[in-house]
Design a protein around this motif. Structure first.
Motif, short mmCIF file in Angstrom:
data_model
loop_
_atom_site.label_atom_id
_atom_site.label_comp_id
_atom_site.label_asym_id
_atom_site.label_seq_id
_atom_site.Cartn_x
_atom_site.Cartn_y
_atom_site.Cartn_z
N TRP A 67 13.63 -6.91 3.68
CA TRP A 67 13.74 -6.11 1.89
C TRP A 67 12.43 -4.92 1.70
N ALA A 68 12.05 -4.99 2.99
CA ALA A 68 10.80 -3.66 2.82
C ALA A 68 10.45 -2.96 1.44
N SER A 69 12.05 -2.20 1.81
CA SER A 69 11.41 -1.45 0.59
C SER A 69 11.36 -2.21 -0.73
N ILE B 111 7.20 8.70 1.80
CA ILE B 111 6.43 7.23 2.03
C ILE B 111 7.34 6.44 2.32
N ILE B 112 8.28 5.97 0.87
CA ILE B 112 8.95 5.03 1.02
C ILE B 112 10.66 4.66 2.20
N ILE C 203 0.40 -0.99 -0.04
CA ILE C 203 0.28 -0.25 -0.53
C ILE C 203 0.82 1.75 0.19
N ALA C 204 2.17 1.16 0.40
CA ALA C 204 3.16 2.00 1.25
C ALA C 204 4.07 2.76 -0.99
N GLY C 205 3.97 1.98 -1.50
CA GLY C 205 4.02 1.56 -2.32
C GLY C 205 3.45 2.16 -3.34
N SER C 206 2.02 1.48 -3.52
CA SER C 206 0.74 2.25 -4.50
C SER C 206 0.87 3.89 -4.31
#
Length: 191
Positions: A72-74, A60-61, A31-34
């Motif tokens: 590897w969250a990002s 955000i990222i 959701i953060a990436g979106s």
């Protein structure tokens, strides 16, 4: 079968809760990436400076990266970027958009994992965010030189200006994301 009720396995219950927690964390990272790519596409600020969306994008990222315990969250957030960039209503015309905006996430994971035991981690992450966002024009330059495709921003601003401006805006977003994360963390500690 002697009629006695078997006790629940504590380890199985723990693993179920742990798995549910990780699934929720993955969903929030996607959701953060979106959200980062949708804001990039929909915020129209006509300041005519390349890379100005790096502020909200890297905020955000990086805040999501710092909030997660996953290695590897990002890169997981990059999955959200890759999914949403495929929607034609967002208006991306760059043939390499998906790759270009996923690349900073991969770079940020690398910087995060390398800087785990450094004294100046906040500074390294902030600078890393600038370098990560600078990967966008760098990958465009490499793509242009290998294929002959010319990006409109290169015709307008050249190839050097986007490198510096993407770094600067990524750096600003990194500082903001790091600051917001540690501010919220300190407030929650006091509660």
């Amino acid at each position: 079968m002697n009629g006695n009720v078997q006790q629940k396995s504590l380890s199985r219950e723990f693993l179920t809760n742990l798995t549910l927690e990780k699934i929720l964390e993955v969903i929030l990272l996607i959701i953060a990436g979106s959200m980062a790519i949708v804001l990039h596409a929909r915020l129209r600020t006509p300041i005519n400076v390349p890379g100005h969306h790096g502020i909200e994008f890297m905020t955000i990222i990086l805040a999501a990266r710092l909030s997660s315990s996953m290695k590897w969250a990002s890169s997981i957030s990059a999955l959200g970027i890759g999914i949403f960039i495929l929607f034609p209503v967002l208006g991306f015309s760059d043939p390499m958009s998906g790759f270009n905006y996923m690349l900073p996430c991969f770079m940020l994971d690398f910087v995060y994992n390398v800087s785990k035991n450094t004294k100046y981690r906040k500074l390294v992450l902030t600078l890393g965010a600038g370098l990560a966002y600078m990967m966008v024009p760098l990958s465009r330059i490499i793509f242009s030189m290998t294929t002959g495709y010319i990006f409109p921003s290169f015709l307008k601003h050249g190839m050097i200006t986007p490198m510096f401006s993407f770094f600067f805006f990524g750096l600003a977003g990194g500082a903001l994301g790091t600051g917001i994360y540690y501010l919220i963390k300190s407030i929650l500690k006091k509660l």
